[in-house]
Design a protein around this motif. Structure first.
Motif, short mmCIF file in Angstrom:
data_model
loop_
_atom_site.label_atom_id
_atom_site.label_comp_id
_atom_site.label_asym_id
_atom_site.label_seq_id
_atom_site.Cartn_x
_atom_site.Cartn_y
_atom_site.Cartn_z
N MET A 38 36.82 34.05 39.49
CA MET A 38 37.98 33.18 39.25
C MET A 38 39.09 33.54 40.23
O MET A 38 39.39 34.71 40.46
N LEU A 39 39.70 32.50 40.81
CA LEU A 39 40.80 32.73 41.74
C LEU A 39 42.04 33.23 41.02
O LEU A 39 42.82 34.02 41.58
N TYR A 40 42.24 32.78 39.79
CA TYR A 40 43.40 33.17 38.98
C TYR A 40 43.13 32.75 37.55
O TYR A 40 42.21 31.95 37.27
N THR A 41 43.92 33.25 36.63
CA THR A 41 43.86 32.81 35.23
C THR A 41 45.29 32.57 34.76
O THR A 41 46.22 33.29 35.17
N GLY A 42 45.46 31.58 33.90
CA GLY A 42 46.79 31.26 33.41
C GLY A 42 47.61 30.48 34.42
O GLY A 42 47.08 29.92 35.39
N THR A 43 48.92 30.49 34.21
CA THR A 43 49.80 29.69 35.05
C THR A 43 50.60 30.52 36.05
O THR A 43 51.15 29.96 37.00
N ASP A 44 50.67 31.84 35.83
CA ASP A 44 51.47 32.68 36.71
C ASP A 44 50.77 32.88 38.05
O ASP A 44 49.54 32.85 38.14
N TRP A 45 51.56 33.13 39.08
CA TRP A 45 51.01 33.37 40.40
C TRP A 45 51.91 34.33 41.16
O TRP A 45 53.06 34.55 40.81
N ASN A 46 51.36 34.91 42.19
CA ASN A 46 52.13 35.70 43.14
C ASN A 46 51.60 35.39 44.54
O ASN A 46 50.71 34.55 44.69
N PHE A 47 52.12 36.04 45.55
CA PHE A 47 51.72 35.70 46.91
C PHE A 47 50.28 36.11 47.21
O PHE A 47 49.62 35.50 48.05
N SER A 48 49.80 37.12 46.50
CA SER A 48 48.39 37.47 46.64
C SER A 48 47.51 36.34 46.10
O SER A 48 46.47 36.00 46.69
N THR A 49 47.94 35.72 44.99
CA THR A 49 47.20 34.59 44.43
C THR A 49 47.17 33.43 45.42
O THR A 49 46.13 32.78 45.61
N LEU A 50 48.31 33.14 46.07
CA LEU A 50 48.36 32.06 47.04
C LEU A 50 47.40 32.31 48.20
O LEU A 50 46.72 31.39 48.66
#
Length: 499
Positions: A1-13
């Protein structure tokens, strides 16, 4: 999974960008300029709105007016803000709002950084009329030049020229020939040479000599100087080169407005295709991420919900207005082309024999994105299925009759007439007014003469025409006349004058 939930940071981008890039390059074969992604706040997004999406621009009061208008509407809930803004430049700059969820950040990266970016780089109109490698440097040069003019000549003097040039910028473009590539180094060299020449030739005694009103050029048979090259459709270009009373710095300010308007000239002709391309690309990429297990069901539902909101076509009585939602019609036509390539019906094979069933949706779309503008795209690719899906028909509104006539319905001839009518609504010849300078007697009365080639029922708005003509007279320095002439019969339909 690239991410979970709604939060993000620059690593996620970064992780999302890499996954999206793989699909864009390997499956969709997209060709893009280098990307630069900037995350900004909603307040900064309002700032971007005021400069028409450009990261820098010269100062003018109209930018502040737009900012206040957008800010008040946003705070009152009368308008929302775009999830992103993308600029046709190299590198291609995409602005993302920091308030977006992780899913929306992934979606707008796919939409802007790859969909719009590919379209900017590959569409023929953008390739012929714009040079993305130069625009950001040129805007920086323009901002610096106008700031120096304000210091030397005063803000009021500069605003007077900018106000008039902005009023005429719609008539400050060349519509029928490719653009000469903008060379920033050449522009800067022109500026240095002009300043050096002024310094070398300056003599304070010249201010005591009475000034002549205009050049004493030899007129032709009709009073026009043959060197003027009339008729001329680019009004700002003509004023920059020939207005008798303008100072050199004023001509350069007009040139800046003219070149900026020229850069944006292709945008209105490609709105439907540009947004349709970007929406189809982001929808494809988000679905592929879900199929590969890189985003979960909740993220996919959020992406579908967002896309559905964007491509909603409201009725004319539901706030949809007189025009199509470019996202809706563009996405519908792109999706329909992909369907025809993969699973055509007999109707599709009859209408589109060149690509129906070729199993190359990506190649067919690449060709359409590269070689067409909105008008020709609709004329070539609008299918009976999309006409039925949008429930289109055509009305004839004859003012001499007490009723409206439905003259095109869902049959063979009706489909073709409807398609022709929809395509004509994107015709740049209909969207822009055909106004030309046809006379300028510099030796005689110095009145600048213009003609508006039109047809009955399509005349200029009188109040707007008078105000704009006043700005034109301000730059020309003498009287200006405008005649509205029937394009078919040559009969005069109206006239305006400004001193």
């Amino acid at each position: 999974m690239l991410y979970t939930g709604t939060d993000w940071n620059f690593s996620t981008l970064r992780i999302c960008y890499d996954a999206i890039e793989r699909i864009a390059q390997e499956e969709l074969r997209l060709e893009t300029y280098p990307n630069r992604i900037e995350v900004i706040t909603s307040e900064q997004m309002l700032d971007v709105y005021t400069s028409h999406g450009m990261p820098l621009s010269y100062p003018h009061w109209s930018a502040g007016k737009r900012f206040v208008s957008h800010e008040n509407a946003y705070k009152r809930g009368l308008m929302g803000l775009a999830y992103e803004v993308v600029i046709n430049s190299s590198p291609c700059i995409s602005y993302l709002m920091e308030e977006n969820s992780a899913t929306m950040q992934a979606l707008v990266i796919a939409h802007a950084a790859f969909g719009h970016n590919h379209f900017f780089r590959n569409n023929r109109l953008f390739r012929e009329w714009t040079d993305p490698t130069q625009i950001l440097d040129y805007l920086e040069f323009a901002r610096g030049y106008i700031s120096r003019c304000e210091e030397r000549h005063g803000v009021r003097a500069v605003e007077r020229i900018l106000d008039a040039a902005h009023a005429l910028q719609g008539q400050g473009v060349n519509r029928h020939s490719g653009i000469k590539r903008l060379d920033l180094r050449q522009e800067q060299e022109r500026d240095r040479e002009r300043r050096a020449y002024e310094a070398q030739t300056y003599n304070d005694l010249w201010r005591t000599v009475p000034k002549r009103d205009a050049d004493e050029s030899v007129g032709g048979a009709n009073g026009n100087d043959p060197a003027l090259g009339l008729p001329e459709e680019n009004i700002l270009y003509f004023l920059e080169k020939n207005a008798p009373k303008l100072e050199p710095w004023e001509r350069e300010v007009i040139r800046i407005v003219r070149l900026t308007a020229q850069y944006f000239y292709p945008q209105p002709q490609l709105k439907l295709m540009n947004e349709g391309c970007a929406t189809w690309v982001h929808d494809y990429i988000m679905r592929r991420l879900h199929e590969k297990g890189e985003i979960d069901d909740a993220s996919m539902l959020e992406a579908i919900h967002s896309t559905t909101n964007v491509i909603t076509q409201r009725g004319f009585d539901e706030g949809g207005g007189p025009s199509f939602n470019p996202y809706a019609l563009g996405f519908a036509m792109m999706s329909d082309i992909a369907r025809i390539c993969a699973t055509p019906t007999e109707e599709d094979r009859a209408w589109f024999p060149n690509f129906a069933g070729n199993n190359d949706a990506v190649g067919t779309l690449h060709h359409a994105w590269a070689e067409y503008r909105d008008e020709s795209f609709v004329q070539q690719f609008l299918s009976p299925k999309v006409i039925r899906d949008f429930r289109l028909f055509r009305l004839t509104d004859d003012l001499a009759q007490p009723y409206l006539l439905v003259d095109s319905i869902h049959n063979e001839s009706g489909y073709r007439e409807i398609r022709r009518s929809v395509a004509s609504s994107y015709d740049p010849g209909v969207l822009s007014e055909e106004i030309e300078i046809v006379g300028a007697d510099l030796q005689g009365d110095r009145i600048l003469k213009l003609e508006h080639r039109t047809r009955p029922g399509h005349l200029l708005q009188p109040s707007d025409a008078r105000l704009t003509l006043a700005h034109l007279a301000e730059l020309w320095g003498y009287g200006v006349t405008l005649k509205e002439v029937d394009n078919q019969t040559g009969r005069e339909l109206g006239s305006y004058m400004a001193a």
